[in-house]
Scaffold this motif. Structure first.
Motif, PDB file in Angstrom:
ATOM      1  N   SER A 168       0.831  -1.113   0.061  1.00 60.05           N
ATOM      2  CA  SER A 168       0.007  -0.174  -0.027  1.00 60.05           C
ATOM      3  C   SER A 168       0.949   1.245   0.050  1.00 60.05           C
ATOM      4  CB  SER A 168      -0.817   0.251   1.133  1.00 60.05           C
ATOM      5  OG  SER A 168      -0.159  -0.015   2.424  1.00 60.05           O
ATOM      6  N   ILE A 207      -3.510   5.199  -1.392  1.00 58.97           N
ATOM      7  CA  ILE A 207      -4.451   5.857  -0.385  1.00 58.97           C
ATOM      8  C   ILE A 207      -4.215   7.192  -0.339  1.00 58.97           C
ATOM      9  CG2 ILE A 207      -4.596   6.327   2.210  1.00 58.97           C
ATOM     10  CD1 ILE A 207      -3.037   3.468   2.687  1.00 58.97           C
ATOM     11  N   ILE A 232       5.358   5.672   1.209  1.00 62.05           N
ATOM     12  CA  ILE A 232       4.823   6.920   1.345  1.00 62.05           C
ATOM     13  C   ILE A 232       5.190   7.582  -0.123  1.00 62.05           C
ATOM     14  CG2 ILE A 232       4.822   9.213   2.429  1.00 62.05           C
ATOM     15  CD1 ILE A 232       5.207   7.242   5.049  1.00 62.05           C
ATOM     16  N   ARG A 242     -10.381   9.173   3.967  1.00 64.80           N
ATOM     17  CA  ARG A 242      -9.483   8.601   3.387  1.00 64.80           C
ATOM     18  C   ARG A 242      -9.969   7.946   1.917  1.00 64.80           C
ATOM     19  NH1 ARG A 242      -5.131   4.838   6.326  1.00 64.80           N
ATOM     20  NH2 ARG A 242      -6.565   3.391   5.530  1.00 64.80           N
ATOM     21  N   ALA A 245       0.684   2.386   6.107  1.00 69.23           N
ATOM     22  CA  ALA A 245       1.048   2.149   4.583  1.00 69.23           C
ATOM     23  C   ALA A 245       2.411   1.671   4.712  1.00 69.23           C
ATOM     24  CB  ALA A 245       1.030   3.589   3.909  1.00 69.23           C
ATOM     25  N   THR A 259      -9.389   8.940   9.500  1.00 68.47           N
ATOM     26  CA  THR A 259      -9.309   7.940   8.311  1.00 68.47           C
ATOM     27  C   THR A 259     -10.666   8.136   7.585  1.00 68.47           C
ATOM     28  OG1 THR A 259     -10.171   6.358   9.476  1.00 68.47           O
ATOM     29  CG2 THR A 259      -8.010   6.184   9.108  1.00 68.47           C
ATOM     30  N   ALA A 289      -1.110   7.576   8.064  1.00 66.81           N
ATOM     31  CA  ALA A 289      -0.448   7.019   6.549  1.00 66.81           C
ATOM     32  C   ALA A 289       0.847   6.106   7.250  1.00 66.81           C
ATOM     33  CB  ALA A 289      -0.294   7.879   5.687  1.00 66.81           C
ATOM     34  N   THR A 323      -5.181  10.891   1.154  1.00 65.55           N
ATOM     35  CA  THR A 323      -5.155  11.409   2.254  1.00 65.55           C
ATOM     36  C   THR A 323      -5.902  12.778   2.074  1.00 65.55           C
ATOM     37  OG1 THR A 323      -3.126  12.381   2.314  1.00 65.55           O
ATOM     38  CG2 THR A 323      -3.236  10.520   3.489  1.00 65.55           C
ATOM     39  N   ALA A 362       0.712   5.338   0.456  1.00 66.65           N
ATOM     40  CA  ALA A 362      -0.023   6.645   0.879  1.00 66.65           C
ATOM     41  C   ALA A 362       0.178   7.895   0.370  1.00 66.65           C
ATOM     42  CB  ALA A 362      -0.258   6.743   2.203  1.00 66.65           C
ATOM     43  N   GLN A 399      -3.021  12.894   9.898  1.00 62.52           N
ATOM     44  CA  GLN A 399      -2.969  11.981   8.567  1.00 62.52           C
ATOM     45  C   GLN A 399      -1.751  11.313   8.254  1.00 62.52           C
ATOM     46  OE1 GLN A 399      -5.184  11.321   5.936  1.00 62.52           O
ATOM     47  NE2 GLN A 399      -7.009  12.316   6.914  1.00 62.52           N
ATOM     48  N   GLU A 407      -9.313   5.067  -0.864  1.00 60.83           N
ATOM     49  CA  GLU A 407      -8.450   3.809  -1.198  1.00 60.83           C
ATOM     50  C   GLU A 407      -8.746   3.280  -2.605  1.00 60.83           C
ATOM     51  OE1 GLU A 407      -7.431   2.165   3.149  1.00 60.83           O
ATOM     52  OE2 GLU A 407      -7.577   0.842   1.710  1.00 60.83           O
TER      53      GLU A 407
END
Ligand code: GDP
Ligand code: MG
Length: 163
Positions: A4, A55, A86, A40, A83, A37, A79, A57, A6, A75, A42
């Motif tokens: 994942s 993701i 990033i 948020r 996550a 969240t 994250a 934000t 973010a 946030q 996704e």
């Protein structure tokens, strides 16, 4: 490989534009749990042969009463916690701001894989901001244009190297 990513950055740098580009026309899943969240978003994203969850934000843009730094901090921390990697985004046209520096420090200290994207880099208006982004201490910025779809291959390369 499944992971994942973010997208973090202060309001208006182009996070949602990149999110929409990566997710394409597929419907994003909306997470309506309360708290940071709440909004948020996704979605399943593809970049060349990488498939991952991205993701956005989005909650940072909401006027929740808390200060921008307060909202961004919540946030960013969420994250960083959830996550695997990033994507920290700055606006190459606006240049690096004190908020960018503050959150780049939080992200850097988290020790997770980070890709630094200097968005709005189409044309020449973003050159100064692109070079400023080196000062964030997050490695080499990748110049992209989320709106025009430029720099996606370089973003993909940077992501692979960071993971
Ligand atoms: P967010 O607040 O970080 O999610 O930013 P948005 O994705 O909502 O974008 C904020 C503004 O920047 C919008 O007006 C976008 O059209 C614009 N924008 C996003 N990406 C680019 C880009 O690559 N180049 C330029 N020139 N504008 C962009
Ligand atoms: Mg947004």
């Amino acid at each position: 490989m499944s992971f994942s990513l973010a997208i973090i950055g202060r309001p208006n740098v182009g996070k949602s534009t990149l999110f929409n580009r990566l997710v394409g026309k597929k419907l994003a899943l909306v997470d309506d749990r309360p708290g940071v969240t709440r909004d948020r978003r996704e979605g399943a994203a593809r970049l060349a042969d990488l498939s991952f969850t991205v993701i956005d934000t989005a909650g940072l843009e909401e006027g929740s009463g808390a200060s921008l730094q307060g909202r961004m901090r919540a946030q960013t921390e969420a994250a960083i916690e959830t996550a695997d990697a990033i994507l920290f985004m700055v606006d190459a046209r606006a240049g690096v701001t004190p908020d960018d520096k503050y959150f780049a420090d939080l992200v850097r200290r988290a020790g997770k894989p980070v890709v630094l994207a200097a968005n709005k880099a189409e044309g020449r208006a973003g050159e100064a901001g692109f070079f400023e982004a080196y000062t964030l201490g997050l490695g080499e910025p990748v110049p992209i244009s989320a709106e025009h779809g430029e720099g996606m291959i370089d973003l993909f390369d940077a992501l692979r190297l960071a993971l």
